[in-house]
Design a protein around this motif. Structure first.
Motif, PDB file in Angstrom:
ATOM      1  N   VAL A 254       0.837  -1.203   0.000  1.00 28.39           N
ATOM      2  CA  VAL A 254       0.000   0.000   0.000  1.00 28.39           C
ATOM      3  C   VAL A 254       0.871   1.253   0.000  1.00 28.39           C
ATOM      4  O   VAL A 254       0.584   2.213  -0.721  1.00 28.39           O
ATOM      5  CB  VAL A 254      -0.975  -0.012   1.199  1.00 28.39           C
ATOM      6  CG1 VAL A 254      -1.697   1.319   1.342  1.00 28.39           C
ATOM      7  CG2 VAL A 254      -1.974  -1.144   1.054  1.00 28.39           C
ATOM      8  N   SER A 255       1.945   1.244   0.754  1.00 22.65           N
ATOM      9  CA  SER A 255       2.860   2.387   0.794  1.00 22.65           C
ATOM     10  C   SER A 255       3.464   2.638  -0.583  1.00 22.65           C
ATOM     11  O   SER A 255       3.597   3.789  -1.019  1.00 22.65           O
ATOM     12  CB  SER A 255       3.952   2.148   1.833  1.00 22.65           C
ATOM     13  OG  SER A 255       4.795   3.255   1.917  1.00 22.65           O
ATOM     14  N   HIS A 256       3.804   1.575  -1.285  1.00 26.42           N
ATOM     15  CA  HIS A 256       4.361   1.712  -2.638  1.00 26.42           C
ATOM     16  C   HIS A 256       3.312   2.279  -3.605  1.00 26.42           C
ATOM     17  O   HIS A 256       3.624   3.156  -4.419  1.00 26.42           O
ATOM     18  CB  HIS A 256       4.867   0.357  -3.138  1.00 26.42           C
ATOM     19  CG  HIS A 256       5.438   0.416  -4.512  1.00 26.42           C
ATOM     20  ND1 HIS A 256       6.626   1.038  -4.795  1.00 26.42           N
ATOM     21  CD2 HIS A 256       4.976  -0.059  -5.696  1.00 26.42           C
ATOM     22  CE1 HIS A 256       6.879   0.951  -6.089  1.00 26.42           C
ATOM     23  NE2 HIS A 256       5.875   0.284  -6.656  1.00 26.42           N
ATOM     24  N   MET A 257       2.065   1.822  -3.492  1.00 31.69           N
ATOM     25  CA  MET A 257       0.989   2.348  -4.345  1.00 31.69           C
ATOM     26  C   MET A 257       0.749   3.823  -4.063  1.00 31.69           C
ATOM     27  O   MET A 257       0.527   4.615  -4.987  1.00 31.69           O
ATOM     28  CB  MET A 257      -0.297   1.554  -4.133  1.00 31.69           C
ATOM     29  CG  MET A 257      -0.263   0.168  -4.744  1.00 31.69           C
ATOM     30  SD  MET A 257      -1.854  -0.662  -4.690  1.00 31.69           S
ATOM     31  CE  MET A 257      -1.831  -1.318  -3.033  1.00 31.69           C
TER      32      MET A 257
ATOM     33  N   GLY B 233       2.065  10.049  -5.385  1.00 34.56           N
ATOM     34  CA  GLY B 233       2.630  11.235  -4.759  1.00 34.56           C
ATOM     35  C   GLY B 233       2.300  11.438  -3.297  1.00 34.56           C
ATOM     36  O   GLY B 233       2.428  12.550  -2.789  1.00 34.56           O
ATOM     37  N   VAL B 234       1.895  10.394  -2.589  1.00 36.99           N
ATOM     38  CA  VAL B 234       1.579  10.495  -1.167  1.00 36.99           C
ATOM     39  C   VAL B 234       2.699   9.832  -0.369  1.00 36.99           C
ATOM     40  O   VAL B 234       3.022   8.674  -0.598  1.00 36.99           O
ATOM     41  CB  VAL B 234       0.224   9.810  -0.852  1.00 36.99           C
ATOM     42  CG1 VAL B 234      -0.061   9.870   0.630  1.00 36.99           C
ATOM     43  CG2 VAL B 234      -0.895  10.450  -1.648  1.00 36.99           C
ATOM     44  N   ASP B 235       3.308  10.580   0.552  1.00 34.07           N
ATOM     45  CA  ASP B 235       4.381  10.039   1.389  1.00 34.07           C
ATOM     46  C   ASP B 235       3.781   9.231   2.528  1.00 34.07           C
ATOM     47  O   ASP B 235       2.857   9.680   3.211  1.00 34.07           O
ATOM     48  CB  ASP B 235       5.240  11.163   1.963  1.00 34.07           C
ATOM     49  CG  ASP B 235       6.039  11.877   0.889  1.00 34.07           C
ATOM     50  OD1 ASP B 235       6.363  11.234  -0.123  1.00 34.07           O
ATOM     51  OD2 ASP B 235       6.332  13.070   1.069  1.00 34.07           O
TER      52      ASP B 235
ATOM     53  N   LYS C   7       2.240  10.911   5.878  1.00 34.61           N
ATOM     54  CA  LYS C   7       2.950  12.144   6.216  1.00 34.61           C
ATOM     55  C   LYS C   7       2.263  13.311   5.517  1.00 34.61           C
ATOM     56  O   LYS C   7       1.749  13.166   4.406  1.00 34.61           O
ATOM     57  CB  LYS C   7       4.396  12.076   5.717  1.00 34.61           C
ATOM     58  CG  LYS C   7       5.250  11.047   6.397  1.00 34.61           C
ATOM     59  CD  LYS C   7       6.643  11.124   5.836  1.00 34.61           C
ATOM     60  CE  LYS C   7       7.554  10.112   6.464  1.00 34.61           C
ATOM     61  NZ  LYS C   7       8.903  10.170   5.891  1.00 34.61           N
ATOM     62  N   ASN C   8       2.264  14.467   6.153  1.00 31.90           N
ATOM     63  CA  ASN C   8       1.725  15.709   5.577  1.00 31.90           C
ATOM     64  C   ASN C   8       0.288  15.532   5.087  1.00 31.90           C
ATOM     65  O   ASN C   8      -0.057  15.902   3.973  1.00 31.90           O
ATOM     66  CB  ASN C   8       2.610  16.194   4.422  1.00 31.90           C
ATOM     67  CG  ASN C   8       4.034  16.415   4.849  1.00 31.90           C
ATOM     68  OD1 ASN C   8       4.299  16.875   5.951  1.00 31.90           O
ATOM     69  ND2 ASN C   8       4.972  16.069   3.988  1.00 31.90           N
ATOM     70  N   SER C   9      -0.538  14.945   5.926  1.00 33.39           N
ATOM     71  CA  SER C   9      -1.932  14.702   5.558  1.00 33.39           C
ATOM     72  C   SER C   9      -2.823  14.873   6.784  1.00 33.39           C
ATOM     73  O   SER C   9      -2.363  14.782   7.916  1.00 33.39           O
ATOM     74  CB  SER C   9      -2.081  13.283   5.011  1.00 33.39           C
ATOM     75  OG  SER C   9      -3.429  12.982   4.775  1.00 33.39           O
ATOM     76  N   ASN C  10      -4.106  15.122   6.543  1.00 34.80           N
ATOM     77  CA  ASN C  10      -5.067  15.186   7.641  1.00 34.80           C
ATOM     78  C   ASN C  10      -5.366  13.799   8.188  1.00 34.80           C
ATOM     79  O   ASN C  10      -5.898  13.676   9.281  1.00 34.80           O
ATOM     80  CB  ASN C  10      -6.370  15.844   7.171  1.00 34.80           C
ATOM     81  CG  ASN C  10      -6.190  17.324   6.883  1.00 34.80           C
ATOM     82  OD1 ASN C  10      -5.253  17.938   7.355  1.00 34.80           O
ATOM     83  ND2 ASN C  10      -7.081  17.870   6.091  1.00 34.80           N
TER      84      ASN C  10
END
Length: 78
Positions: free
Chosen positions: A18-21, A26-28, A65-68
Motif C-alpha cells: 500500500v505504501s508503494h501504491m 505522490g503520497v508520502d 505524512k503531511n496529511s489530515n
C-alpha cells in the motif's frame, strides 16, 4: 524458468504494498509493523449489525505524512 527471469522473489507485506501504491500517486507514507499501532487494538466492526463479518484479520497499518489522515489500517474480512 527462463534465463531472463529472476530466481529471487521479494515478499512484501500489505503495508509495504500500500505504501508503494501511495508513493506512485505522490503520497508520502511509512509502512508500520503489524500490531504496533494503537488503532489495531480495538474492534474493527460493530457486532450489532447483521452484515458485520464475524472474522476480520488485521493486515497492518500505513502512517501518512503531511496529511489530515494519520493512519490507514488494512483489514481483511471473510
Amino acid at each position: 524458468m527462463h534465463d531472463s527471469e529472476s530466481d529471487t522473489f521479494v515478499l512484501h507485506t500489505w503495508p509495504e504494498k500500500v505504501s508503494h501504491m501511495l508513493k506512485e500517486i505522490g503520497v508520502d507514507s511509512i509502512p508500520k509493523e503489524r500490531g504496533t499501532d494503537s488503532v489495531e487494538k480495538g474492534d474493527y466492526y460493530g457486532r450489532s449489525f447483521s452484515q458485520a463479518p464475524r472474522m476480520v484479520t488485521n493486515q497492518g497499518c500505513v502512517e501518512l505524512k503531511n496529511s489530515n489522515i494519520d493512519v490507514i489500517q488494512i483489514i481483511q474480512k471473510g
